[in-house]
Write a protein that holds these residues in place. Structure first.
Motif, short mmCIF file in Angstrom:
data_model
loop_
_atom_site.label_atom_id
_atom_site.label_comp_id
_atom_site.label_asym_id
_atom_site.label_seq_id
_atom_site.Cartn_x
_atom_site.Cartn_y
_atom_site.Cartn_z
N LEU A 15 4.49 7.11 1.79
CA LEU A 15 4.99 5.98 2.56
C LEU A 15 4.61 4.71 1.80
CD1 LEU A 15 6.42 5.08 5.19
CD2 LEU A 15 4.13 4.68 6.14
N GLN A 16 5.61 4.08 1.23
CA GLN A 16 5.41 2.80 0.55
C GLN A 16 5.56 1.69 1.57
OE1 GLN A 16 4.61 2.10 -2.77
NE2 GLN A 16 4.43 -0.01 -2.05
N LEU A 26 0.87 -1.18 0.00
CA LEU A 26 0.00 0.00 0.00
C LEU A 26 0.90 1.23 0.00
CD1 LEU A 26 -3.12 0.05 0.11
CD2 LEU A 26 -2.94 0.49 2.56
N ARG A 27 0.47 2.28 -0.67
CA ARG A 27 1.22 3.53 -0.63
C ARG A 27 0.33 4.63 -0.08
NH1 ARG A 27 3.99 7.22 -5.36
NH2 ARG A 27 1.81 7.78 -5.76
N ILE A 73 9.97 5.83 2.91
CA ILE A 73 9.43 7.18 2.88
C ILE A 73 10.07 7.94 1.73
CG2 ILE A 73 11.14 8.12 4.48
CD1 ILE A 73 8.90 9.85 5.69
N SER A 74 9.30 8.80 1.09
CA SER A 74 9.82 9.61 0.00
C SER A 74 8.96 10.87 -0.11
CB SER A 74 9.81 8.82 -1.32
OG SER A 74 8.47 8.48 -1.68
N GLY A 130 7.00 13.61 8.71
CA GLY A 130 7.12 12.25 9.21
C GLY A 130 5.80 11.52 9.21
N TRP A 131 5.90 10.21 9.38
CA TRP A 131 4.74 9.35 9.52
C TRP A 131 4.76 8.71 10.92
CZ3 TRP A 131 0.82 9.12 6.14
CH2 TRP A 131 1.06 9.48 4.81
#
Length: 121
Positions: free
Chosen positions: A76-77, A17-18, A65-66, A30-31
């Motif tokens: 967030l992949q 999921l992305r 993260i990208s 951030g996540w």
């Protein structure tokens, strides 16, 4: 500052999921995630220009993260998802452009509304 997280949903264990987080400006971001009955947990962070990335050891390997600064969007992949990854995922931003070690909720100044990820086993 407005942050809009999206991309959550229901996925089977082992799937991918992305997540996306659209921001109203360019910040270090951030996540985090929060599972039911648990505290909010840091997942990853990325500096304003994407040249510094920080993961806690527990998140290394499956999550990436990208960001795309042309779109003011962070991603967030998530691969090889497990049932324990089920949580509400939040994006956050901070005014200070330094992310190494920035894993506490208080390290971030702004928060999005969260997107739910459910991994079925």
């Amino acid at each position: 500052v407005q942050l809009q997280a999206s991309g959550g949903g229901l996925v089977q264990a082992g799937g991918s999921l992305r997540l996306s987080c659209a921001a109203s400006g360019r910040y270090a971001m951030g996540w985090f995630r929060q599972a039911p009955g648990k505290e909010r947990e840091f997942v990853a962070a990325i500096s304003r220009h994407g040249d510094n990335i920080y993961y806690p050891d527990s998140m290394k390997g499956r999550f990436t993260i990208s960001r795309d600064n042309a779109k003011n969007t962070m991603y967030l992949q998530m691969n090889s998802l497990k049932s324990e990854d089920t949580a509400v995922y939040y994006c956050a931003a901070r005014r200070l452009d330094y992310v190494l070690g920035s894993r506490l909720r208080n390290d971030y100044d702004y928060w999005g509304q969260g997107t739910l990820v459910t991994v079925s086993s």
